[in-house]
Motif scaffolding. Structure first.
Motif, PDB file in Angstrom:
ATOM      1  N   GLU A  80      12.482   9.068   6.803  1.00 29.71           N
ATOM      2  CA  GLU A  80      12.562   7.610   6.850  1.00 29.71           C
ATOM      3  C   GLU A  80      11.204   7.008   6.475  1.00 29.71           C
ATOM      4  OE1 GLU A  80      13.831   6.642  10.766  1.00 29.71           O
ATOM      5  OE2 GLU A  80      15.900   7.308  10.447  1.00 29.71           O
ATOM      6  N   GLU A  81      11.171   6.244   5.372  1.00 31.24           N
ATOM      7  CA  GLU A  81       9.903   5.670   4.920  1.00 31.24           C
ATOM      8  C   GLU A  81       9.279   4.717   5.938  1.00 31.24           C
ATOM      9  OE1 GLU A  81       7.849   3.582   1.011  1.00 31.24           O
ATOM     10  OE2 GLU A  81      10.025   3.529   1.240  1.00 31.24           O
ATOM     11  N   PRO A  82      10.064   3.851   6.634  1.00 33.63           N
ATOM     12  CA  PRO A  82       9.451   2.984   7.650  1.00 33.63           C
ATOM     13  C   PRO A  82       8.731   3.774   8.744  1.00 33.63           C
ATOM     14  CG  PRO A  82      11.642   2.183   7.102  1.00 33.63           C
ATOM     15  CD  PRO A  82      11.498   3.508   6.421  1.00 33.63           C
ATOM     16  N   ARG A 107       7.280   6.702   8.332  1.00 34.88           N
ATOM     17  CA  ARG A 107       6.025   7.194   7.749  1.00 34.88           C
ATOM     18  C   ARG A 107       4.990   6.079   7.683  1.00 34.88           C
ATOM     19  NH1 ARG A 107       9.674   9.268   3.878  1.00 34.88           N
ATOM     20  NH2 ARG A 107       8.718   8.043   2.187  1.00 34.88           N
ATOM     21  N   GLU A 108       5.436   4.889   7.308  1.00 33.66           N
ATOM     22  CA  GLU A 108       4.511   3.763   7.224  1.00 33.66           C
ATOM     23  C   GLU A 108       3.979   3.386   8.602  1.00 33.66           C
ATOM     24  OE1 GLU A 108       3.175   2.236   4.687  1.00 33.66           O
ATOM     25  OE2 GLU A 108       4.202   3.547   3.281  1.00 33.66           O
ATOM     26  N   ASN A 145       9.288  13.195   2.111  1.00 37.07           N
ATOM     27  CA  ASN A 145      10.492  12.529   2.628  1.00 37.07           C
ATOM     28  C   ASN A 145      11.565  13.515   3.081  1.00 37.07           C
ATOM     29  OD1 ASN A 145      11.369  13.548   0.232  1.00 37.07           O
ATOM     30  ND2 ASN A 145      11.888  11.575  -0.710  1.00 37.07           N
ATOM     31  N   GLU A 155      17.827  -2.068   3.994  1.00 39.77           N
ATOM     32  CA  GLU A 155      16.781  -1.044   4.055  1.00 39.77           C
ATOM     33  C   GLU A 155      15.718  -1.407   3.019  1.00 39.77           C
ATOM     34  OE1 GLU A 155      16.183   3.773   3.478  1.00 39.77           O
ATOM     35  OE2 GLU A 155      18.195   2.942   3.744  1.00 39.77           O
ATOM     36  N   ASN A 211      11.937  -0.841   1.356  1.00 39.00           N
ATOM     37  CA  ASN A 211      10.789   0.047   1.196  1.00 39.00           C
ATOM     38  C   ASN A 211       9.883  -0.483   0.089  1.00 39.00           C
ATOM     39  OD1 ASN A 211      11.790   1.175  -1.389  1.00 39.00           O
ATOM     40  ND2 ASN A 211      13.342   2.139  -0.093  1.00 39.00           N
ATOM     41  N   ILE A 212       8.678   0.027   0.044  1.00 44.49           N
ATOM     42  CA  ILE A 212       7.671  -0.483  -0.890  1.00 44.49           C
ATOM     43  C   ILE A 212       8.093  -0.288  -2.339  1.00 44.49           C
ATOM     44  CG2 ILE A 212       5.244  -0.331  -1.574  1.00 44.49           C
ATOM     45  CD1 ILE A 212       5.570  -1.338   1.215  1.00 44.49           C
ATOM     46  N   ARG A 242       1.369   0.772  -5.425  1.00 40.25           N
ATOM     47  CA  ARG A 242       1.664   0.687  -3.992  1.00 40.25           C
ATOM     48  C   ARG A 242       0.447   0.201  -3.215  1.00 40.25           C
ATOM     49  NH1 ARG A 242       5.078   3.917  -0.649  1.00 40.25           N
ATOM     50  NH2 ARG A 242       4.264   4.185   1.456  1.00 40.25           N
ATOM     51  N   TYR A 291       5.404  -3.550   6.189  1.00 40.56           N
ATOM     52  CA  TYR A 291       6.324  -3.059   7.218  1.00 40.56           C
ATOM     53  C   TYR A 291       6.082  -3.751   8.559  1.00 40.56           C
ATOM     54  CZ  TYR A 291       8.054   0.614   4.137  1.00 40.56           C
ATOM     55  OH  TYR A 291       8.644   1.290   3.110  1.00 40.56           O
TER      56      TYR A 291
END
Length: 542
Positions: free
Chosen positions: A10-12, A14-15, A35, A452, A454-455, A466, A482
Motif C-alpha cells: 500500500e503506497e499510503p 509507505r508514504e 510494493n 485511492e 497516489n503520487i 515525484r 498524503y
C-alpha cells in the motif's frame, strides 16, 4: 550512513513511514521502496539495506516468506515488522526471525522511531565489532603504501626529481630488483560492487583490492599496486624483477591470477594491459603509458577480462564520435521529439556495430561528452533545474545512475538511460513554464478524496518528478500530499459522524477506507478518540 527498505503493497502506508520516521537524526541516507514481497526480495539482494520495514500481509509473496529469506541470506539486516494484523501466527514468525520490533498499523510516530532507534543501536554495535579489525589493519599499513604510491605516481607523470628526493627514492628502489614493468587495470563494474559489496565504502574497497594484488609477488618479483588518483576506476601495478626472463614469464601470470581472484572474491570485472619491461625507475613512465595505450585500445564489442599485449594493440581503427550528432539532438530536444532523439542514438550505435570496433577509450570519451553536451542543451532550452545543478557536483553524473558497463549492450543501455533522463528534464522545464499550479493537486484531493490516491497520478498527469511535486506541495501548504489527504478525510469524517443515520462502516467506505478497523484507528490517532466516542461527545454537548 544507513540504507532503509520499506516493503508494503500500500503506497499510503509507505508514504506514512517516510513522513513519520526521524531519518536525519537516525543517519539514514537512502530510503528504498518495494510494493510487494517479490520486488522487496530483489531490492534486498541488489542494495543490501541495513534496515527493512516489512508488512506481513501482502499478495503473492507475503511477509513471512521475506522474513525467511532475510534470516537465511541476510542475517545482518535489522528487520521491523509493521502490520495491520495482530494475528498470533505473524507474531510467532516475527519472534522466530529475531526481528527488532513488531508494531501495528496505523502507525504512531513515537512507536516507529522507538523501533528504528533499537535497529540503529543493534547495527552500530555490530559495525563497531566488525570495523575494529579493518581499522587496525588500515592504520598499520597506510603510511608506507601512501608514500610509495605518491613517488611512483610522480615518476609516471615525470615530476620526480632525484636530486631533491634521494631519501624518498630508497622507499621504492631496490638494487636487487632493477627491472620495472607497469600494468594498468580498469574496474568496469566498480559502482555496483561499491554499493552492493562494500556499502559505498570506496576506501575499504581499494584497501581490499590492494591487499589481493600485492599478495601475488614472489621471491623473483616485487609487486605493489595503488589507485590512480586521477581516475577512480584505474589501478596501477608496479612489478620489480631481478631478470628480464623472470618478468616475461611471471609478471603477466601473477597479474592474471590477481584479476581472477578479484572476480572470485568481490565480483569485480577487470580488464588490464601490460607495459614494456625496462631497466631502472626511469623506464617506469614509458612502461605505464604503453600499458595505458594498450588498455584504451581494447574492443568493447568483444570485451572479456584479460591482459592485453602490444601484439594485439591497434590504434588505427576508425574512431566514433557522438559530438558530430549534437546539432541533431538539439533539434530533437527543441521540438520535444523523443522518437527523433532516440533515432539519432540508434543510428550512432548501429554505425559502431557495423564497424566491429569500438575502443574502451572511445567509449569513455563519448560517454563523458554525451553527458556534458546534453546538460548544456537542457540549460539552453529550459529553465535551471535544481536536480541538474546538483548533478554538476558529481561531474554531471545522473542521479542514481550506475555508470558501469561490462559489455557493449550495457553501454548502449546506459546511453539510452542518460538520453531519457535529460529529455525528461526538458519536459519538466516546459511544464513549469506552462499553466500548472500546485493548487491543482489540492483541488483533486478535495474532489476525489474517496478514491485511492497516489503520487503517480500527479507525476504522470503533469510530467513532474515525484520529489519536485512533493516539495512544491509542502512549500505551498505546509504538509505533504498524503498528510493533506489524511487531514481532509478526517475533517470530512467529523462532518459525516454528525449524521446519526450513517453507520461507521458506511462512513469508512465513503472516505475510501476498505477496512473499518483501520479507519477507526486512524481517526483515534488523529483526534485522540474513536468515531463511536466522538458521536457520544457530540450527543452530550449539543
Amino acid at each position: 550512513m544507513l540504507k532503509v527498505l520499506i516493503i508494503d503493497d500500500e503506497e499510503p502506508s509507505r508514504e506514512a513511514i517516510k513522513i513519520l520516521g526521524d531519518w536525519d537524526r537516525l543517519g539514514v541516507q537512502q530510503i528504498l521502496e518495494a510494493n510487494g514481497g517479490l520486488p522487496g526480495m530483489e531490492l534486498i539482494n541488489e542494495h543490501r539495506p541495513d534496515i527493512v520495514l516489512l508488512d506481513m500481509k501482502m499478495p503473492e509473496v507475503n511477509g513471512s516468506e521475506v522474513l525467511c529469506m532475510i534470516c537465511q541470506d541476510h542475517p545482518h539486516i535489522a528487520t521491523i515488522v509493521i502490520s495491520g494484523y495482530g494475528d498470533f501466527q505473524y507474531t510467532k514468525q516475527a519472534i522466530q526471525s529475531h526481528v527488532v520490533d513488531y508494531i501495528l498499523k496505523p502507525l504512531v510516530r513515537h512507536d516507529l522511531n522507538r523501533a528504528l532507534d533499537k535497529a540503529v543501536a543493534i547495527i552500530e554495535t555490530k559495525k563497531k565489532v566488525k570495523n575494529e579489525f579493518f581499522e587496525k589493519n588500515i592504520v598499520v599499513n597506510i603510511s608506507l603504501p601512501k608514500l610509495k604510491s605518491d613517488i611512483y605516481m610522480s615518476i609516471i607523470e615525470g615530476k620526480f626529481h632525484k636530486q631533491n628526493q634521494v631519501e624518498h627514492l630508497k622507499t621504492v628502489y631496490d638494487e636487487g630488483y632493477p627491472y620495472y614493468q607497469a600494468f594498468t587495470l580498469i574496474f568496469l563494474n566498480l559502482d555496483h560492487i561499491q554499493k552492493t559489496r562494500f556499502h559505498n565504502d570506496l576506501t575499504l574497497l581499494y584497501f581490499a583490492v590492494s591487499n589481493v594484488i600485492n599478495e601475488f609477488g614472489s621471491q623473483y618479483l616485487n609487486c605493489f599496486s595503488f589507485l590512480n588518483p586521477r581516475q577512480d576506476r584505474e589501478f596501477i601495478i608496479v612489478i620489480c624483477g631481478q631478470r628480464v626472463a623472470d618478468m616475461n614469464l611471471l609478471s603477466r601470470t601473477s597479474v592474471n591470477k590477481a584479476m581472477i581472484k578479484l572476480k572470485e572474491l568481490f565480483g569485480l570485472f577487470v580488464v588490464g594491459a601490460a607495459g614494456t619491461i625496462g631497466f631502472g625507475l626511469d623506464s617506469l613512465s614509458a612502461s605505464y603509458h604503453a600499458a595505458k595505450d594498450f588498455l584504451l585500445s581494447i574492443n568493447l564489442l568483444s570485451l572479456k577480462d584479460f591482459i592485453l599485449t602490444n601484439s594485439t594493440y591497434c590504434n588505427s581503427k576508425r574512431k566514433h564520435s557522438i559530438n558530430s550528432r549534437m546539432s541533431l539532438f538539439r533539434n530533437a530536444f527543441r521540438d520535444s521529439d523523443s522518437k527523433y532523439a532516440k533515432g539519432i542514438l540508434d543510428e550512432f550505435i548501429g554505425q559502431i556495430t557495423k564497424s566491429n570496433y569500438f575502443s574502451l577509450g572511445d567509449a569513455q570519451r563519448n560517454l563523458e561528452e554525451f553527458q556534458f553536451n546534453l546538460y548544456d542543451l537542457v540549460l539552453e532550452l529550459c529553465i535551471h533545474d535544481e536536480n541538474i545543478e546538483q548533478a554538476t557536483e558529481d561531474g554531471l553524473k545522473p542521479k542514481d545512475f550506475i555508470l558501469d558497463y561490462v559489455s557493449f549492450e550495457q553501454y548502449c543501455n546506459l546511453l539510452y538511460q542518460i538520453l531519457h533522463s535529460y529529455f525528461a528534464k526538458i519536459g519538466q522545464g516546459h511544464n513549469r513554464k506552462g499553466k500548472f499550479h500546485i493548487s491543482l493537486v489540492k483541488e483533486y484531493i478535495e474532489q476525489c478524496y474517496f478514491e485511492e490516491i497516489n503520487i503517480a497520478i500527479f507525476t504522470e498527469r503533469y510530467f513532474l518528478s515525484r520529489q519536485y511535486l512533493m516539495k512544491l506541495f509542502k512549500q505551498e501548504y505546509g504538509c505533504g500530499i498524503y498528510e493533506y489527504l489524511q487531514i481532509f478525510r478526517m475533517n470530512k469524517a467529523k462532518e459525516l459522524l454528525d449524521d446519526p443515520q450513517l453507520k461507521i462502516q458506511q462512513i469508512a467506505e465513503m472516505l475510501g477506507y476498505k477496512d473499518t478497523n483501520y479507519f477507526s484507528k486512524a481517526f483515534k490517532n488523529y483526534f485522540g478518540h474513536s468515531p463511536s466516542d466522538h458521536r457520544g461527545i457530540v450527543e452530550n454537548n449539543p
